[in-house]
Write a protein that holds these residues in place. Sequence first.
Motif, mmCIF file in Angstrom:
data_model
loop_
_atom_site.group_PDB
_atom_site.id
_atom_site.type_symbol
_atom_site.label_atom_id
_atom_site.label_comp_id
_atom_site.label_asym_id
_atom_site.label_seq_id
_atom_site.Cartn_x
_atom_site.Cartn_y
_atom_site.Cartn_z
ATOM 1 N N PRO A 147 -6.251 -0.585 3.567
ATOM 2 C CA PRO A 147 -7.530 -1.223 3.878
ATOM 3 C C PRO A 147 -7.934 -0.958 5.337
ATOM 4 C CG PRO A 147 -6.104 -2.750 2.700
ATOM 5 C CD PRO A 147 -5.263 -1.552 3.049
ATOM 6 N N ILE A 148 -9.218 -0.752 5.554
ATOM 7 C CA ILE A 148 -9.720 -0.532 6.913
ATOM 8 C C ILE A 148 -9.251 -1.655 7.829
ATOM 9 C CG2 ILE A 148 -11.789 -0.391 8.356
ATOM 10 C CD1 ILE A 148 -13.229 0.777 5.843
ATOM 11 N N ALA A 149 -9.328 -2.893 7.334
ATOM 12 C CA ALA A 149 -8.921 -4.054 8.138
ATOM 13 C C ALA A 149 -7.461 -3.951 8.579
ATOM 14 C CB ALA A 149 -9.145 -5.344 7.363
ATOM 15 N N ALA A 150 -6.597 -3.404 7.742
ATOM 16 C CA ALA A 150 -5.183 -3.256 8.091
ATOM 17 C C ALA A 150 -5.013 -2.260 9.236
ATOM 18 C CB ALA A 150 -4.376 -2.818 6.870
ATOM 19 N N ALA A 151 -5.760 -1.161 9.188
ATOM 20 C CA ALA A 151 -5.684 -0.163 10.264
ATOM 21 C C ALA A 151 -6.207 -0.751 11.577
ATOM 22 C CB ALA A 151 -6.484 1.083 9.878
ATOM 23 N N VAL A 196 -19.762 0.438 7.781
ATOM 24 C CA VAL A 196 -18.894 1.580 7.497
ATOM 25 C C VAL A 196 -19.761 2.747 7.043
ATOM 26 C CG1 VAL A 196 -16.973 2.451 6.113
ATOM 27 C CG2 VAL A 196 -16.975 0.063 6.883
ATOM 28 N N ASP A 197 -19.680 3.836 7.778
ATOM 29 C CA ASP A 197 -20.489 5.025 7.502
ATOM 30 C C ASP A 197 -21.962 4.673 7.343
ATOM 31 O OD1 ASP A 197 -18.278 6.685 7.682
ATOM 32 O OD2 ASP A 197 -17.837 6.553 5.544
ATOM 33 N N GLY A 198 -22.443 3.771 8.217
ATOM 34 C CA GLY A 198 -23.849 3.402 8.233
ATOM 35 C C GLY A 198 -24.254 2.304 7.264
ATOM 36 N N LYS A 199 -23.331 1.857 6.421
ATOM 37 C CA LYS A 199 -23.635 0.824 5.429
ATOM 38 C C LYS A 199 -23.116 -0.533 5.922
ATOM 39 C CE LYS A 199 -22.806 -0.512 0.681
ATOM 40 N NZ LYS A 199 -22.015 -0.278 -0.510
ATOM 41 N N PRO A 200 -24.022 -1.527 6.095
ATOM 42 C CA PRO A 200 -23.576 -2.851 6.549
ATOM 43 C C PRO A 200 -22.925 -3.654 5.421
ATOM 44 C CG PRO A 200 -25.931 -2.869 6.201
ATOM 45 C CD PRO A 200 -25.467 -1.456 5.952
ATOM 46 N N ASN A 201 -22.234 -4.718 5.798
ATOM 47 C CA ASN A 201 -21.652 -5.690 4.862
ATOM 48 C C ASN A 201 -20.538 -5.137 3.977
ATOM 49 O OD1 ASN A 201 -23.429 -7.767 5.772
ATOM 50 N ND2 ASN A 201 -25.033 -6.864 4.503
ATOM 51 N N VAL A 202 -19.782 -4.179 4.493
ATOM 52 C CA VAL A 202 -18.647 -3.620 3.753
ATOM 53 C C VAL A 202 -17.433 -4.505 4.015
ATOM 54 C CG1 VAL A 202 -17.093 -1.637 3.533
ATOM 55 C CG2 VAL A 202 -19.551 -1.283 3.860
ATOM 56 N N ARG A 203 -16.802 -4.996 2.954
ATOM 57 C CA ARG A 203 -15.603 -5.828 3.076
ATOM 58 C C ARG A 203 -14.419 -4.924 3.419
ATOM 59 N NH1 ARG A 203 -18.767 -8.927 -0.403
ATOM 60 N NH2 ARG A 203 -18.528 -11.171 -0.101
ATOM 61 N N THR A 204 -14.038 -4.933 4.685
ATOM 62 C CA THR A 204 -13.013 -3.999 5.152
ATOM 63 C C THR A 204 -11.612 -4.352 4.676
ATOM 64 O OG1 THR A 204 -12.766 -5.194 7.247
ATOM 65 C CG2 THR A 204 -14.344 -3.358 7.196
ATOM 66 N N CYS A 205 -11.415 -5.568 4.195
ATOM 67 C CA CYS A 205 -10.091 -5.943 3.698
ATOM 68 C C CYS A 205 -9.786 -5.285 2.355
ATOM 69 C CB CYS A 205 -9.957 -7.465 3.577
ATOM 70 S SG CYS A 205 -10.967 -8.200 2.276
ATOM 71 N N ASN A 228 -16.352 1.956 16.632
ATOM 72 C CA ASN A 228 -17.317 1.777 17.721
ATOM 73 C C ASN A 228 -17.298 2.959 18.694
ATOM 74 O OD1 ASN A 228 -18.146 -0.673 16.679
ATOM 75 N ND2 ASN A 228 -16.894 -1.888 18.052
ATOM 76 N N GLY A 229 -17.179 4.159 18.129
ATOM 77 C CA GLY A 229 -17.206 5.371 18.936
ATOM 78 C C GLY A 229 -15.875 5.799 19.525
ATOM 79 N N THR A 230 -14.821 5.019 19.280
ATOM 80 C CA THR A 230 -13.492 5.342 19.798
ATOM 81 C C THR A 230 -12.607 5.849 18.664
ATOM 82 O OG1 THR A 230 -13.675 3.609 21.476
ATOM 83 C CG2 THR A 230 -11.457 4.391 20.956
ATOM 84 N N PRO A 231 -11.959 6.998 18.836
ATOM 85 C CA PRO A 231 -11.070 7.475 17.773
ATOM 86 C C PRO A 231 -9.839 6.578 17.635
ATOM 87 C CG PRO A 231 -11.207 9.091 19.570
ATOM 88 C CD PRO A 231 -12.034 7.918 19.958
ATOM 89 N N MET A 232 -9.488 6.270 16.404
ATOM 90 C CA MET A 232 -8.292 5.478 16.091
ATOM 91 C C MET A 232 -7.593 6.139 14.923
ATOM 92 S SD MET A 232 -9.216 1.512 16.413
ATOM 93 C CE MET A 232 -9.367 0.813 18.031
ATOM 94 N N GLN A 233 -6.365 5.709 14.687
ATOM 95 C CA GLN A 233 -5.620 6.258 13.562
ATOM 96 C C GLN A 233 -5.143 5.156 12.640
ATOM 97 O OE1 GLN A 233 -2.654 8.799 15.518
ATOM 98 N NE2 GLN A 233 -3.828 10.505 14.666
ATOM 99 N N GLY A 234 -5.057 5.510 11.389
ATOM 100 C CA GLY A 234 -4.535 4.621 10.361
ATOM 101 C C GLY A 234 -4.062 5.473 9.202
ATOM 102 N N TYR A 235 -3.529 4.826 8.181
ATOM 103 C CA TYR A 235 -3.026 5.556 7.028
ATOM 104 C C TYR A 235 -4.076 5.604 5.929
ATOM 105 C CZ TYR A 235 1.424 5.455 9.354
ATOM 106 O OH TYR A 235 2.425 5.643 10.273
ATOM 107 N N GLU A 236 -4.339 6.802 5.459
ATOM 108 C CA GLU A 236 -5.318 6.984 4.402
ATOM 109 C C GLU A 236 -4.985 6.088 3.214
ATOM 110 O OE1 GLU A 236 -7.794 10.723 2.828
ATOM 111 O OE2 GLU A 236 -5.618 10.965 2.693
ATOM 112 N N GLY A 237 -5.992 5.377 2.728
ATOM 113 C CA GLY A 237 -5.814 4.515 1.561
ATOM 114 C C GLY A 237 -5.513 3.068 1.889
ATOM 115 N N PRO A 247 0.826 -1.213 0.000
ATOM 116 C CA PRO A 247 0.000 0.000 0.000
ATOM 117 C C PRO A 247 0.855 1.257 0.000
ATOM 118 C CG PRO A 247 0.018 -0.983 2.180
ATOM 119 C CD PRO A 247 0.772 -1.913 1.277
ATOM 120 N N GLU A 248 0.373 2.249 -0.741
ATOM 121 C CA GLU A 248 1.010 3.553 -0.656
ATOM 122 C C GLU A 248 0.572 4.145 0.668
ATOM 123 O OE1 GLU A 248 0.674 6.217 -3.962
ATOM 124 O OE2 GLU A 248 0.526 4.545 -5.364
#
Length: 110
Positions: A36-40, A75-84, A25-34, A14-15
């Motif tokens: 995969p959500i699952a990686a963060a 994710v952003d209110g939409k269920p069944n989003v493949r976070t990987c 779940n209401g807790t702030p976390m950090q990750g790198y833009e771009g 990933p770049e």
Amino acid sequence: MSGRIDEHPILGVPEKGELVTFMYNGTPMQGYEGEPIAAALKAAGVMTHRYTKKRHEPRGIFCAIGRCTDCVMIVDGKPNVRTCMTPLAAGMEVQTQYGVSAEPDWEVSE
């Protein structure tokens, strides 16, 4: 050694975007833009993404290529989003999925 995924089997290396904040779940976390959500989430130590509807079993990253549904989340209110496969963006709201909703209809023991 970090828990961060450095190379994805389909997406490659990933770049690394800028460090962004998202909500889990209401807790702030950090990750790198771009990335995969699952990686963060994995880098932050989050291993459970959803619970199965019938047996209430925890699921997390399994195939990491978008073929199974073990990593789906709301994710952003939409269920069944493949976070990987879904890129992280600043301000995203990511929630554990219970069956097909954001709220369990059973007692959750973690």
